[in-house]
Scaffold this motif. Structure first.
Motif, mmCIF file in Angstrom:
data_model
loop_
_atom_site.group_PDB
_atom_site.id
_atom_site.type_symbol
_atom_site.label_atom_id
_atom_site.label_comp_id
_atom_site.label_asym_id
_atom_site.label_seq_id
_atom_site.Cartn_x
_atom_site.Cartn_y
_atom_site.Cartn_z
ATOM 1 N N ARG A 1 0.839 -1.213 0.000
ATOM 2 C CA ARG A 1 0.000 0.000 0.000
ATOM 3 C C ARG A 1 0.865 1.251 0.000
ATOM 4 N N ALA A 2 1.939 1.219 0.784
ATOM 5 C CA ALA A 2 2.825 2.400 0.842
ATOM 6 C C ALA A 2 3.419 2.670 -0.533
ATOM 7 N N ILE A 3 3.847 1.610 -1.200
ATOM 8 C CA ILE A 3 4.441 1.794 -2.545
ATOM 9 C C ILE A 3 3.369 2.310 -3.511
ATOM 10 N N SER A 4 2.158 1.788 -3.374
ATOM 11 C CA SER A 4 1.063 2.227 -4.262
ATOM 12 C C SER A 4 0.838 3.737 -4.152
ATOM 13 N N ILE A 5 1.031 4.259 -2.953
ATOM 14 C CA ILE A 5 0.802 5.700 -2.764
ATOM 15 C C ILE A 5 1.920 6.520 -3.409
ATOM 16 N N VAL A 6 3.167 6.072 -3.235
ATOM 17 C CA VAL A 6 4.267 6.960 -3.672
ATOM 18 C C VAL A 6 4.547 6.911 -5.168
ATOM 19 N N ILE A 7 4.088 5.869 -5.842
ATOM 20 C CA ILE A 7 4.317 5.858 -7.300
ATOM 21 C C ILE A 7 3.279 6.766 -7.937
ATOM 22 N N ASP A 8 3.737 7.922 -8.309
ATOM 23 C CA ASP A 8 2.847 9.006 -8.715
ATOM 24 C C ASP A 8 2.519 8.871 -10.211
ATOM 25 N N TYR A 9 1.465 8.154 -10.497
ATOM 26 C CA TYR A 9 1.137 7.917 -11.912
ATOM 27 C C TYR A 9 0.643 9.178 -12.624
ATOM 28 N N GLU A 10 0.163 10.151 -11.867
ATOM 29 C CA GLU A 10 -0.215 11.418 -12.511
ATOM 30 C C GLU A 10 1.032 12.027 -13.157
ATOM 31 N N GLU A 11 2.137 11.967 -12.389
ATOM 32 C CA GLU A 11 3.392 12.520 -12.902
ATOM 33 C C GLU A 11 3.908 11.665 -14.075
ATOM 34 N N TYR A 12 3.786 10.358 -13.917
ATOM 35 C CA TYR A 12 4.251 9.456 -14.974
ATOM 36 C C TYR A 12 3.527 9.773 -16.294
ATOM 37 N N ILE A 13 2.209 9.902 -16.195
ATOM 38 C CA ILE A 13 1.423 10.167 -17.414
ATOM 39 C C ILE A 13 1.826 11.494 -18.044
ATOM 40 N N SER A 14 2.062 12.465 -17.173
ATOM 41 C CA SER A 14 2.437 13.784 -17.667
ATOM 42 C C SER A 14 3.797 13.761 -18.361
ATOM 43 N N ILE A 15 4.762 13.030 -17.757
ATOM 44 C CA ILE A 15 6.120 13.056 -18.317
ATOM 45 C C ILE A 15 6.273 12.091 -19.492
ATOM 46 N N PHE A 16 5.821 10.866 -19.285
ATOM 47 C CA PHE A 16 6.171 9.819 -20.256
ATOM 48 C C PHE A 16 5.058 9.491 -21.255
ATOM 49 N N ALA A 17 3.848 9.926 -20.961
ATOM 50 C CA ALA A 17 2.766 9.607 -21.901
ATOM 51 C C ALA A 17 2.148 10.878 -22.477
ATOM 52 N N ASN A 18 2.837 12.002 -22.335
ATOM 53 C CA ASN A 18 2.327 13.284 -22.840
ATOM 54 C C ASN A 18 0.889 13.552 -22.393
ATOM 55 N N GLY A 19 0.589 13.147 -21.167
ATOM 56 C CA GLY A 19 -0.754 13.407 -20.641
ATOM 57 C C GLY A 19 -1.827 12.481 -21.178
ATOM 58 N N ARG A 20 -1.415 11.470 -21.943
ATOM 59 C CA ARG A 20 -2.416 10.604 -22.572
ATOM 60 C C ARG A 20 -2.708 9.383 -21.696
ATOM 61 N N GLY A 21 -3.375 9.611 -20.587
ATOM 62 C CA GLY A 21 -3.720 8.491 -19.722
ATOM 63 C C GLY A 21 -4.570 8.951 -18.562
ATOM 64 N N LEU A 22 -5.282 7.993 -17.968
ATOM 65 C CA LEU A 22 -6.070 8.271 -16.769
ATOM 66 C C LEU A 22 -5.534 7.380 -15.664
#
Lengths: 325, 718
Positions: free
Chosen positions: B429-450
């Motif tokens: 659960r702790a790892i699930s919180i810190v992996i910031d997928y909002e940031e991932y989508i913004s950086i690596f997917a050009n915002g193309r993800g939910l």
């Protein structure tokens, strides 16, 4: 000379067996038959039964190199290596892992490769020799100095830059030719023009420098001095004497690559969407299609050995003093 | 001399310009310019075009237009809805008990002994013209007993002069279902179908001993072999019997696995000598659909042309509320297909494909990361919109959340991160919180993800929107939107788990975790660094083990990976197709199933067995909610994100509504070739000035060289 050729062909046999074995071992060190089956069957819902069935259908369910359970020669013949690789020696390439006839594919795909490589070679030779002769003629002048500088700059640039730059400038900005693609017949010209030009420009630096060196070496020889001494104009010295003798090392260098023209260019074909043998090989590597990879490696080896043999023969034609024994 | 050369050059250029007003860079023959042709790309040659073997999106692009299973997805309606294609109506489903008595539709799965699907197809549907159907005057098939002599001059299918057709019958569907058991055919869902279709296993075993009827031929006449689970009712009606209740079966009936296969075609392609010439069913499809494959050169071009025998089908008259405004219903009731031909060209590299799209030579395009900034920008509200350059060209953008999930999985068999101990649970659960997928989508997917809140993507029944749909273990609902919990909260969970500051409280050693991935290449280093940074927020040292795909697969099958990244594309729009990825008996290590995390929870498994055979409704939603809650609590995955597909299309391309489930959408598409040709000419005027510049550069550089040469010629020897 016939004896020499026969001897060379016999020498080639152990080399080809070695190439075959090394290709086979390297491939199967990285990929198991299960991996190959999984790659062909897809990534979703593949069951072990489906994998076993696929392997059995294509002879991948046997031991790789040695079948301890078989008897007699079966220990050697009932193996993946024997089933898949021995027929190569009679140029029976068999079926690809996806089920297509490789020999037929090769016969179809060598033409687009040749459509790129043959004009590149001929036009390239003409251009490189012309530039090299000009530089040699104007040796030690500003034309020579700046020409060599330009050659060094051009040979320092990556071929990828020429490809992408060529597509961008000539195809995209100037709209002179299609950016990529291929067609057959006379229509092929507009598709082939850009890759040929890019190939030519990409190699002009290194080739011109090499040919210039050859010509300069010839120009310092006694027979050239004699020709000049008897009053021949410089252009005649160049064309009649220097060029003819300088062509011997150029010719032998060219002959060795002649058979390899069939194989095509891996990067150029991929970028320009040319359906040749280069892209065929790359696709096969990406798809882990062992049947195609071993066929193409084997074909490449045979052609290379054939090229070396042709080189030896061309020596005797270019220089009558050489005899093959 | 210079003047003459210049004159010659100018004349040549004028001639070149005058002889044709075609753009020079047009990659297509000039006579196609005004034709009603759709142009697109394909980047990978299809592996299989046999509908029983194909299971890949890049193959469905072709197969979906050629083969017609009984059902299809409605083009416009959302959520995705099945509708008849060759069937007269939706299949009639009956459930029987062991005594053969009919049971109600809502009956529990365990009470069902047989599930019977009765399908009636429309009369009068014809197959495309094909030599397999060609008959002579005496009614015998012209090309069913070919000798090696007959095949001597045959290299492609077009070398067979005569072609024929016949009407589609229910027997053709039955023949295809029997092919699942054919020993020479590899179907990726053969194992799955054997589990459900009555008698398929038995037929497979009996066919394994059958030898083809004559030397060299691979043909087995499946009509002579009985499959208990299929029954011919009449010429146009047949039944499929399943061993148990399996409501998702109806979705498979919309896929090409269940497309009709005439025995004549199987026999034709199975003849001796055909395989050696690559004339096989896996390469030359034969269907009843609106298009047929007329050029099959996957090294260069694939061409679909109108099937002259196509019965005609009308464009749907119903859709979503906004479809009228968006213009998707303007063609309601009109006969399809609207285009005559579709040309797919091979483009292995993104850059040439993108540039040709901008030149108007492809009608649609995806957007790769290299071109993203050129095509799309985000406005102040965070919505994607086209850049000025794209808008000026009249290019349109369409976006759709895909029915896919990219997730990070924990191997539940692992001693540190897996299992159901409180310690491992809190760590996950702790790892699930810190992996910031909002940031991932913004950086690596050009915002193309939910960012995903659970296993079920939006648009699939069971997914909840808004506050009710958030994962409370990772998000909080603040100001009408989900907000990721703080790193401090995750660190508190680490302390509870016995890993304060990422160190094991008992041993004092740093916690080291291992991520296995097959990803490699220049772009992946940044991604790996990002992941290391995320784990480092908790003091965890992440070691990334990059392997080739085969070794990765091996680790997953053996269950030796610790953390991994994977994805799933929906086969059909049903929650079962996502929740089965975490069903215990689907564990990859133990059963070679699709549950790569090897997660097992008895309550979840029980609920799954109930849920999978239920019809969509409040009761099913309730079960799904409970199942999703169990998954969120146990956190066997970090739910990752659902990609958003961005695609571009030109102004002359119509009916572009994205449909991510349907494979047969080409028939709905519309092209305005006149506008296209006008704009192509406008955008691709060749530039003549480089020739003039080149000429002057040559002249300027030759003059001093010529002078130098002359001077040298005139000079006296020393």
């Amino acid at each position: 000379m016939i004896n020499y050729i026969i001897r060379r062909i016999l020498y080639a046999l152990p080399i080809l067996i070695g190439v075959n074995v090394i290709t086979f071992v390297l491939f199967f060190v990285v990929n198991t038959p299960d991996d190959i089956a999984r790659m062909q069957l897809g990534q979703k819902r593949v069951t072990q039964e489906a994998i076993e069935k696929w392997k059995a259908d294509r002879g991948y369910d046997r031991p790789i190199l040695w079948n301890a359970n078989a008897s007699g020669t079966g220990k050697l013949t009932e193996t993946i290596f024997y089933i898949h690789s021995v027929k190569l020696f009679v140029f029976e390439f068999g079926q690809s892992d996806s089920g297509r006839d490789i020999g037929h594919d090769i016969s179809q795909r060598m033409w687009p490769s040749l459509a790129i490589t043959v004009p590149s070679l001929l036009l390239g030779l003409f251009a490189y020799i012309t530039f090299a002769l000009i530089l040699a003629f104007f040796r030690a002048t500003y034309i020579d100095v700046w020409g060599v500088v330009l050659c060094v700059v051009m040979m320092s640039v990556s071929s990828m830059f020429y490809i992408i730059g060529g597509q961008f400038v000539i195809g995209k900005l100037l709209h002179l030719v299609p950016i990529s693609g291929y067609d057959t017949g006379i229509q092929a010209i507009k598709f082939v023009a850009l890759p040929v030009l890019v190939g030519l420009v990409g190699s002009i630096g290194s080739s011109t420098r090499w040919y210039r060196t050859i010509f300069l070496e010839e120009m310092n020889k006694d027979y050239v001095r004699t020709a000049r001494a008897k009053g021949l104009p410089e252009k005649l010295v160049l064309y009649r004497h220097v060029l003819r003798n300088g062509l011997i090392p150029i010719l032998t260098g060219v002959v060795v690559i002649l058979p390899m023209l069939f194989i095509g260019s891996l990067i150029t074909e991929s970028f320009f969407a040319i359906p040749g043998l280069g892209s065929y090989t790359i696709d096969a590597i990406n798809r882990q299609d062992f049947a195609i990879v071993r066929s193409m490696v084997y074909l490449g080896s045979v052609l290379y050995i054939f090229g070396l043999l042709l080189t030896d023969i061309s020596y005797t034609i270019a220089d009558p003093r050489i005899r093959l024994e | 001399m210079t003047r003459i050369a210049l004159y010659w050059l100018l004349c040549s250029l004028c001639y070149l310009a005058a002889c044709s007003d075609e753009p020079w860079n047009n990659p297509y023959p000039g006579d196609q310019s005004q034709q009603n042709i759709y142009y697109d790309v394909f980047s990978e040659r299809p592996k299989h075009l046999d509908p029983i073997s194909s299971y890949s999106a890049n193959e469905y692009v072709f197969l979906g237009q050629i083969y017609e299973p009984p059902l299809q997805y409605h083009f416009l309606k959302r959520p995705y809805q099945l509708t008849p294609l060759t069937a007269t109506e939706m299949p009639e489903v009956s459930y029987l008990d062991t005594e053969g008595r009919f049971l109600p539709e809502t009956v529990a799965a365990e009470k069902v002994h047989r599930a019977i699907y009765r399908i009636s197809i429309r009369p009068g549907i014809l197959f495309q013209p094909h030599p397999a159907f060609a008959r002579g005057d005496a009614g015998t098939y012209l090309y069913h007993d070919l000798t090696s002599g007959d095949l001597a001059d045959v290299y492609t299918l077009d070398d067979f002069i005569e072609k024929g057709t016949r009407e589609l019958t229910a027997e053709d569907y039955i023949y295809q279902i029997k092919r699942f058991a054919h020993p020479g055919v590899h179907s990726p869902i053969g194992g799955l179908m054997s589990k459900y279709i009555l008698g398929l296993d038995e037929l497979g075993r009996s066919l394994a001993d059958v030898q083809p009827h004559n030397g060299g031929s691979r043909y087995i006449d499946l009509r002579k072999h009985v499959l208990e689970g299929v029954r011919l009712i009449d010429r146009y009606t047949f039944e499929i019997s399943l061993k148990e209740k399996y409501p998702q079966f109806i979705y498979w009936l919309s896929m090409s696995f269940f497309a009709p296969m005439p025995w004549e075609v199987d026999r034709f392609y199975s003849q001796a000598g055909m395989k050696e010439k690559n004339i096989v069913l896996d390469w030359y499809p034969v269907g009843t659909g609106p298009f047929m494959l007329t050029v099959n050169n996957p090294n260069r071009q694939m061409v679909l042309e109108r099937n002259p025998n196509f019965r005609g089908e009308t464009y749907p008259a119903e859709g979503e509320e906004t479809d009228w405004e968006d213009g998707y219903l303007q063609d309601a009731g009109k006969r399809m297909p609207f285009i005559d031909k579709a040309v797919f060209s091979l483009e292995k590299e993104n850059i040439p494909a993108w540039n040709k799209f901008l030149q108007g030579y492809y009608d649609t395009s995806g957007i790769d990361s290299d071109s993203f900034d050129q095509a799309v920008q985000f406005n102040a509200r965070g919505d994607a919109e086209l850049t000025q350059v794209m808008q000026e060209k009249g290019i349109n953008l369409s976006t759709a959340v895909t029915t896919s999930s990219y997730y990070m999985g924990f191997n539940m068999l692992d001693d540190v991160i897996g299992g159901d101990s409180q310690r491992a649970l809190l760590l996950r659960r702790a790892i699930s919180i810190v992996i910031d997928y909002e940031e991932y989508i913004s950086i690596f997917a050009n915002g193309r993800g939910l960012p995903a809140q659970g296993p079920i993507p939006p648009g699939i029944f069971g997914n909840l929107e808004g506050e009710a749909g958030i994962n409370p273990y990772v998000y909080e609902w603040k100001n009408t939107r989900p907000v990721r919990r703080t790193v401090e909260e995750a660190r508190r969970l680490m302390v509870e788990a016995g890993y304060p500051n990422g160190r094991d409280k008992q041993t004092g050693k740093s916690l080291i975790l291992y991520l296995d991935t097959p990803a490699a290449g220049p772009g992946t280093k940044a991604v790996f660094d990002w992941y290391r940074k995320q784990f480092a927020k908790l003091g965890i040292q992440l070691v990334i083990r990059v392997t080739d795909y085969n070794r990765f697969q091996e680790k997953m099958i053996k269950g030796t990976a610790q953390i991994f990244m994977w994805g799933w594309n929906a086969d059909y729009p049903d929650p079962e197709n996502f929740l089965f990825l975490l069903y215990g008996p689907n564990g990859k290590a133990e059963y070679n199933g699709e549950n790569a995390a090897n997660y097992r929870n008895s309550e979840f498994d029980t609920l799954f067995n109930r849920m999978k055979s239920m019809a969509n409704g409040p009761e099913r939603q309730q079960l799904i909610d409970r199942m999703v809650e169990i998954l969120r609590r146990d956190a066997p995955w970090i739910w990752g994100y659902h990609p958003v597909g961005f695609s571009l299309y030109h102004q002359w391309y119509g009916n572009a509504k994205p449909n991510l489930m349907a494979n047969n959408t080409l028939k709905y598409k519309r092209i305005d070739p006149v506008t296209r040709e006008k704009l192509r000419r406008e955008w691709n005027r060749p530039a003549y000035w480089p020739f003039i510049v080149l000429f002057f550069v040559l002249v300027v550089s030759v003059i001093p060289a010529w002078r130098s040469y002359k001077r040298r010629e005139r000079s006296a020897a020393l």
